[in-house]
Design an enzyme around this catalytic site. Structure first.
Site, mmCIF file in Angstrom:
data_model
loop_
_atom_site.group_PDB
_atom_site.id
_atom_site.type_symbol
_atom_site.label_atom_id
_atom_site.label_comp_id
_atom_site.label_asym_id
_atom_site.label_seq_id
_atom_site.Cartn_x
_atom_site.Cartn_y
_atom_site.Cartn_z
ATOM 1 N N HIS A 1 -6.629 -7.178 -1.190
ATOM 2 C CA HIS A 1 -6.484 -5.583 -1.510
ATOM 3 C C HIS A 1 -5.702 -5.175 -2.605
ATOM 4 O O HIS A 1 -4.772 -5.797 -3.044
ATOM 5 C CB HIS A 1 -6.124 -5.007 -0.206
ATOM 6 C CG HIS A 1 -6.896 -5.186 0.983
ATOM 7 N ND1 HIS A 1 -6.154 -5.928 1.980
ATOM 8 C CD2 HIS A 1 -8.058 -4.794 1.397
ATOM 9 C CE1 HIS A 1 -7.351 -6.450 3.105
ATOM 10 N NE2 HIS A 1 -8.220 -5.617 2.737
ATOM 11 N N TYR B 1 -4.599 -12.666 7.715
ATOM 12 C CA TYR B 1 -4.751 -12.296 9.360
ATOM 13 C C TYR B 1 -5.415 -13.188 10.162
ATOM 14 O O TYR B 1 -5.748 -12.916 11.330
ATOM 15 C CB TYR B 1 -5.563 -10.828 9.380
ATOM 16 C CG TYR B 1 -4.845 -9.690 8.423
ATOM 17 C CD1 TYR B 1 -3.584 -9.226 8.903
ATOM 18 C CD2 TYR B 1 -5.217 -9.333 7.026
ATOM 19 C CE1 TYR B 1 -2.944 -8.305 8.194
ATOM 20 C CE2 TYR B 1 -4.585 -8.645 6.439
ATOM 21 C CZ TYR B 1 -3.464 -7.783 6.854
ATOM 22 O OH TYR B 1 -2.848 -7.059 6.205
ATOM 23 N N ASP C 1 -2.834 -10.385 -2.909
ATOM 24 C CA ASP C 1 -3.468 -9.969 -1.960
ATOM 25 C C ASP C 1 -4.923 -9.625 -1.998
ATOM 26 O O ASP C 1 -5.136 -9.255 -3.289
ATOM 27 C CB ASP C 1 -2.722 -8.771 -1.262
ATOM 28 C CG ASP C 1 -2.870 -8.279 0.137
ATOM 29 O OD1 ASP C 1 -2.419 -8.759 1.078
ATOM 30 O OD2 ASP C 1 -4.280 -7.520 0.151
ATOM 31 N N ASP D 1 -4.907 -12.917 2.731
ATOM 32 C CA ASP D 1 -6.368 -12.453 2.937
ATOM 33 C C ASP D 1 -7.475 -12.612 2.289
ATOM 34 O O ASP D 1 -8.724 -12.270 2.769
ATOM 35 C CB ASP D 1 -6.191 -11.106 3.460
ATOM 36 C CG ASP D 1 -5.443 -10.143 2.596
ATOM 37 O OD1 ASP D 1 -4.870 -10.599 1.557
ATOM 38 O OD2 ASP D 1 -5.114 -8.850 2.935
ATOM 39 N N HIS E 1 0.721 -1.132 0.074
ATOM 40 C CA HIS E 1 0.059 -0.044 -0.001
ATOM 41 C C HIS E 1 0.946 1.293 -0.057
ATOM 42 O O HIS E 1 0.399 2.279 0.024
ATOM 43 C CB HIS E 1 -0.871 -0.196 1.363
ATOM 44 C CG HIS E 1 -1.905 -0.969 1.200
ATOM 45 N ND1 HIS E 1 -2.916 -1.162 -0.138
ATOM 46 C CD2 HIS E 1 -2.407 -2.013 1.958
ATOM 47 C CE1 HIS E 1 -3.666 -2.120 0.276
ATOM 48 N NE2 HIS E 1 -3.329 -2.785 1.353
HETATM 49 C C1 SP5 Z 1 -1.212 -5.572 3.559
HETATM 50 C C2 SP5 Z 1 -2.902 -5.489 3.968
HETATM 51 O O1 SP5 Z 1 -3.712 -6.387 3.834
HETATM 52 N N1 SP5 Z 1 -3.288 -4.304 4.327
HETATM 53 C C3 SP5 Z 1 -4.861 -4.370 4.228
HETATM 54 C C4 SP5 Z 1 -5.241 -3.034 5.210
HETATM 55 C C5 SP5 Z 1 -6.704 -2.965 5.157
HETATM 56 N N2 SP5 Z 1 -7.099 -2.160 6.156
HETATM 57 C C6 SP5 Z 1 -8.611 -1.697 6.008
HETATM 58 C C7 SP5 Z 1 -9.136 -1.742 7.031
HETATM 59 C C8 SP5 Z 1 -10.740 -1.343 6.908
HETATM 60 C C9 SP5 Z 1 -11.481 -1.633 8.000
HETATM 61 N N3 SP5 Z 1 -11.262 -2.909 8.508
HETATM 62 C C10 SP5 Z 1 -12.086 -3.153 9.690
HETATM 63 C C11 SP5 Z 1 -11.338 -3.359 11.093
HETATM 64 C C12 SP5 Z 1 -12.009 -3.406 12.301
HETATM 65 N N4 SP5 Z 1 -11.237 -3.667 13.353
HETATM 66 ZN ZN ZN Z 2 -4.408 -7.154 2.038
#
Ligand code: SP5
Ligand code: ZN
Length: 350
Positions: free
Chosen positions: A203, A329, A201, A291, A165
């Protein structure tokens, strides 16, 4: 597999999501679980070797690197932990183009002002051990690139924190330096004329895309949950982002609907592999996030171990590969997902 114990030293201590401090998902235990799984699977382990900053500065602005290396010391010196009970660096003001409205970007005098200068979200905290881990993750990626450049068919860097990112000058999404982009550029420098980065990934790797968007020598292809359906990174990852200038056509995004499972996910992997075969690549980097797995808390994709193994086979058949750990995760399944992907990679390469 390349590894540094320093990668455990980054303890973000949570993340601030929508104004509320929550337990984070990008925790040190991720790396411990992966180390354990890879060791059990019989991986040969190489220590990450220290590399000079030159390799980082080939893709990142010097000001970003200096900021990351110094912001924790500035935070402590400003007594934010001791006096204000602010245990981590969290930004609150962001110098967006609309705020500056043409004014020059200054470096704020206060560390709490500077905190938002290079960080674009409130989810990517910095603590006392963060820089050691950030730097070690980049060294792991560079060491894996060295191994592949000297003839290994595949090398895996157990990078933590992840990196995809991060743009040339902005960090976020639990990432600080772009390990995959640093590895791709190192492969170019080691003599690969054409490099392809495949990002599986869940994302979109907005940082990697941005770094190579204007270049034809490094292809970037990604499949990910559709940002248009409401998912991080929200502002990038759409199908019409195809590169610009010399890079036009060397960027490919395949956004997937929430709920996408193995068949459509693998069709998208095959699509990226076809691109790479059509263009030709002397070496590859895989941004290996797991993920997209069905049990992962951070994405709505529903991919299984079997599909990760198959994706590994498809990608491994394309050429020498540096795999760089990104997201993933769900601690109970993380190890077997990565082992599945890497087993596939080796099978495909052999
Ligand atoms: C490297 C990677 O996979 N980064 C991904 C980061 C995404 N984070 C965004 C989070 C959006 C909201 N997630 C809900 C969290 C609630 N604790
Ligand atoms: Zn990710």
């Amino acid at each position: 597999m390349v590894w540094s114990a320093d990668c455990l030293r980054h303890e973000p201590g949570g993340e601030v999501w929508l104004g509320v401090w929550e337990a984070g998902t990008e925790v040190p235990e991720r790396a411990a679980v992966l180390l354990d799984a890879l060791t059990s699977a019989g991986a040969r382990i190489t220590d990450a070797a220290t590399h000079s900053d030159e390799a980082l500065l080939a893709v990142h602005d010097a000001e970003l690197v200096t900021h990351l290396a110094t912001i924790w010391a500035d935070w402590e010196a400003g007594r934010y932990p001791a006096e204000y009970r602010r245990s981590r660096v969290v930004p609150y003001v962001f110098p967006t183009p609309g705020l500056l409205a043409g004014l020059p970007l200054r470096s704020p005098a206060a560390a709490h002002g500077r905190a938002g200068r290079f960080c674009y979200d409130t989810m990517t905290l910095v603590g006392p051990g963060s820089w050691a881990a950030i730097r070690a993750a980049a060294d792991a990626a560079l060491t894996a690139a060295d191994l592949v450049a000297s003839g290994e068919p595949a090398a895996y860097a157990l990078c933590r924190p992840p990196g995809h990112h991060v743009t040339a000058s902005a960090y976020g999404g639990s990432c600080y330096l772009n390990n995959a982009a640093i590895a791709a550029q190192a492969l170019r420098r080691a003599g690969a004329d054409r490099v392809a980065v495949l990002d599986i990934d869940a994302h979109h790797g907005n940082g990697t895309q941005a770094i190579f968007y204007h270049r034809d020598d490094v292809y970037y292809g990604s499949l990910h949950v559709d940002p248009g359906a409401g998912w991080f990174p929200h502002y990038a990852g759409y199908a019409d982002e195809r590169g610009t200038g010399d890079g036009l056509g060397a960027n490919r995004n395949l956004p997937l609907a929430p709920g996408t499972g193995d068949p459509d996910w693998l069709t998208a992997v095959e699509g990226l592999c076809t691109d790479v075969r059509d263009r030709g690549a002397d070496a590859l980097v895989v941004s290996l996030g797991v993920d997209a797995a069905a049990g992962d808390p951070e994405s709505p994709l529903r991919v299984t171990d079997d599909a990760y193994r198959r994706a590994g086979e498809l990608i491994g058949a394309l050429g020498p590969v540096v795999a760089v750990q990104e997201g993933g995760y769900d601690l109970p399944s993380l190890g077997r997902l990565v082992v599945a992907a890497l087993s596939g990679l080796l099978a495909g390469a052999g």
